[in-house]
Motif scaffolding. Sequence first.
Motif, PDB file in Angstrom:
ATOM      1  N   VAL A  94       0.836  -1.195   0.000  1.00  0.00           N
ATOM      2  CA  VAL A  94       0.000   0.000   0.000  1.00  0.00           C
ATOM      3  C   VAL A  94       0.873   1.248   0.000  1.00  0.00           C
ATOM      4  N   LEU A  95       0.547   2.189  -0.892  1.00  0.00           N
ATOM      5  CA  LEU A  95       1.039   3.560  -0.828  1.00  0.00           C
ATOM      6  C   LEU A  95      -0.193   4.434  -0.923  1.00  0.00           C
ATOM      7  N   TYR A  96      -0.424   5.253   0.106  1.00  0.00           N
ATOM      8  CA  TYR A  96      -1.716   5.942   0.198  1.00  0.00           C
ATOM      9  C   TYR A  96      -1.504   7.375   0.665  1.00  0.00           C
ATOM     10  N   PHE A  97      -1.868   8.327  -0.214  1.00  0.00           N
ATOM     11  CA  PHE A  97      -1.848   9.747   0.136  1.00  0.00           C
ATOM     12  C   PHE A  97      -3.256  10.174   0.514  1.00  0.00           C
ATOM     13  N   CYS A  98      -3.382  10.856   1.630  1.00  0.00           N
ATOM     14  CA  CYS A  98      -4.699  11.321   2.056  1.00  0.00           C
ATOM     15  C   CYS A  98      -4.531  12.526   2.974  1.00  0.00           C
ATOM     16  N   HIS A  99      -5.651  13.120   3.367  1.00  0.00           N
ATOM     17  CA  HIS A  99      -5.616  14.301   4.236  1.00  0.00           C
ATOM     18  C   HIS A  99      -5.968  13.974   5.677  1.00  0.00           C
ATOM     19  N   GLU A 128      -0.710  16.831   5.218  1.00  0.00           N
ATOM     20  CA  GLU A 128      -0.378  17.890   6.162  1.00  0.00           C
ATOM     21  C   GLU A 128       0.537  17.339   7.261  1.00  0.00           C
ATOM     22  N   PRO A 129       1.762  17.872   7.426  1.00  0.00           N
ATOM     23  CA  PRO A 129       2.661  17.382   8.487  1.00  0.00           C
ATOM     24  C   PRO A 129       2.030  17.539   9.866  1.00  0.00           C
ATOM     25  N   HIS A 130       2.348  16.589  10.728  1.00  0.00           N
ATOM     26  CA  HIS A 130       1.897  16.612  12.128  1.00  0.00           C
ATOM     27  C   HIS A 130       0.371  16.505  12.258  1.00  0.00           C
ATOM     28  N   ALA A 131      -0.301  15.980  11.222  1.00  0.00           N
ATOM     29  CA  ALA A 131      -1.757  15.832  11.317  1.00  0.00           C
ATOM     30  C   ALA A 131      -2.087  14.762  12.364  1.00  0.00           C
ATOM     31  N   PRO A 132      -2.961  15.090  13.348  1.00  0.00           N
ATOM     32  CA  PRO A 132      -3.305  14.114  14.387  1.00  0.00           C
ATOM     33  C   PRO A 132      -4.404  13.168  13.927  1.00  0.00           C
ATOM     34  N   ASP A 133      -4.714  12.223  14.785  1.00  0.00           N
ATOM     35  CA  ASP A 133      -5.932  11.430  14.618  1.00  0.00           C
ATOM     36  C   ASP A 133      -7.089  12.425  14.569  1.00  0.00           C
ATOM     37  N   LEU A 158       0.907  13.079  13.152  1.00  0.00           N
ATOM     38  CA  LEU A 158       1.399  13.401  14.489  1.00  0.00           C
ATOM     39  C   LEU A 158       1.850  12.123  15.185  1.00  0.00           C
ATOM     40  N   LEU A 159       3.146  12.035  15.490  1.00  0.00           N
ATOM     41  CA  LEU A 159       3.717  10.823  16.077  1.00  0.00           C
ATOM     42  C   LEU A 159       4.705  11.192  17.169  1.00  0.00           C
TER      43      LEU A 159
END
Length: 587
Positions: A373-378, A404-409, A438-439
């Motif tokens: 899987v390679l999956y781009f999403c927002h 978007e970098p650092h996107a949370p759950d 966000l990790l």
Amino acid sequence: MAYSFPEEVLEHVFSFLSSDRDRNTVSSVCKSWYEIERWCRRRIFIGNCYSVSPEMVTRRFPEVRAVEIKGKPHFADFNLVPEGWGGYVNPWIRVMSAAYPLLEEMKLKRMVVTDECLDLISRSFKNFKVLVLTSCEGFTTHGLASIAANCRNLRELDLRESEVEDLSGHWLSHFPDNCTSLVSLNISCLGSEVSFSALERLVTRCPNLRTLRLNRAVPLDKLPNLLQRAPQLVELGTGACSAEIRSDIFSNLTEAFLACKKLRALSGFWDVVPAYLPAMYPVCSGITSLNLSYAIVQSPDLGKLVSQCRNLQRLWVLDYIEDTGLEALSLFCKDLQELRVFPSDPFGAEPNVSLTEKGLVSVSEGCPKLQSVLYFCHQMSNAALITIAKNRPNLIRFRLCIIEPHAPDYLTLGPLDTGFGAIVENCKELRRLSLSGLLSDRVFEYIGTHAKKLEMLSIAFAGDSDLGLHHVLSGCESLRKLEIRDCPFGDKALLANAAKLETMRSLWMSSCSVSFGACKLLGQKLPGLNVEVIDERGHPGSRPESCPVEKLYIYRTVGGQRVDTPDFVWTMEKDEEEVFLTNGLTE
């Protein structure tokens, strides 16, 4: 035991070993096996063109027929490797042209290839058959003309994703009139028009042609002519599909596709007009690979096309497919093994399509054979990742790119640690992983604990401290390639796990917190590695040693320090008396 069989018998036995790792193991059994194996090795793979010198390779393996070499680091695909860094194939071609007169096959990836290189290839290897240039640059159609004119036994010419300067569309006419050997031709990366009459003649006289991937300059109304001359095609990449809707073109296309009984892979579809897609329906039942990554087709039409491909195993597509199209995929394509969903507008602030985690969850539920899987999403959630991990424990590659970098759950607004933790805990055979969102350091603890077979890890905008990197380097036993950007990882974890770097192929770090002083220590500590500091701001020694470097590239080598470093690359000196090198010269 080593001397109990004649050399001919051992050579025959070794010929069944296709894995480089197995052959390397065989060659270490004893001196006799070493000699036999090195003389009967016909194929070599060089994962980094600077990991060994071409002279060492040709001395070790004197009877090679096929070579595969990679140049620039993987992050070059994302413009993170500066222009002029290196990856030049010329030294390899020069040495091999003298040492391997019987060379038949060359595959290069992310390398700088000049017209002079191509001309030397065409004139040095009289039985040359295969040239694959993947994401390469530096050459023009003049170099391709040399290959066409001089390689009389050419079977495969593949220019996938390469940057070619188009000086003339007539280079195809340099294939001699008696050239009938082509099995595969991929010119999809070319930007300008090619001579259609030369292409048509070439296709006509090559009865064994199985793969033909055209560039977008080949108009749709010309496609039926080519298909009629090559009904034996197995893989087809169409040109532009933007012609005005005409019934005669549609009927010609339909008739041509009906005759292609062996077609298994489709790609291209530049600027496709959806009304022409039904012309391809007659072959869809046999299609196993569908690449729509350049096709601007909206979800309803994509869903209809995908639903016709009941035996599909691989799908590359833009996010126009949306969740509804992926739901259709999960219902109709039970043999799907690989899915790649690319962004149509990667720099857009707001989503322009309705693609969420739901589409990927649907595919994980409906496609039991899914492995890659390679999956781009927002947006993504821990709940979705946990579901995917439970549905598809057979995943071996999982690359999630939240734009978007650092996107949370997006449901809890917390980090995505537990979701990715479920992926590495449930997917025991996972070999490749890309993280985003966000990790915290916690996710790297999960990775170090559970991802024991992981070979390649890509990290961006993640982690809290050095502890995250420490978990990865100390826990991932099989890790070979690690690439990191924009993370707060620095000296402590890198120096504490320096010995791990000697077991890996490479480490790339950019915009992190690694100091120039730590780089110097690594260079002194690890004589089997090249420690390269890449800094376009100027000499790293002009700033305090505690200042972070722009980029760090560490790779294992038996070839020593390279001699083609540009003025923004510094290789750390292994001798404590001399701290670093610039352009191969001691300073």
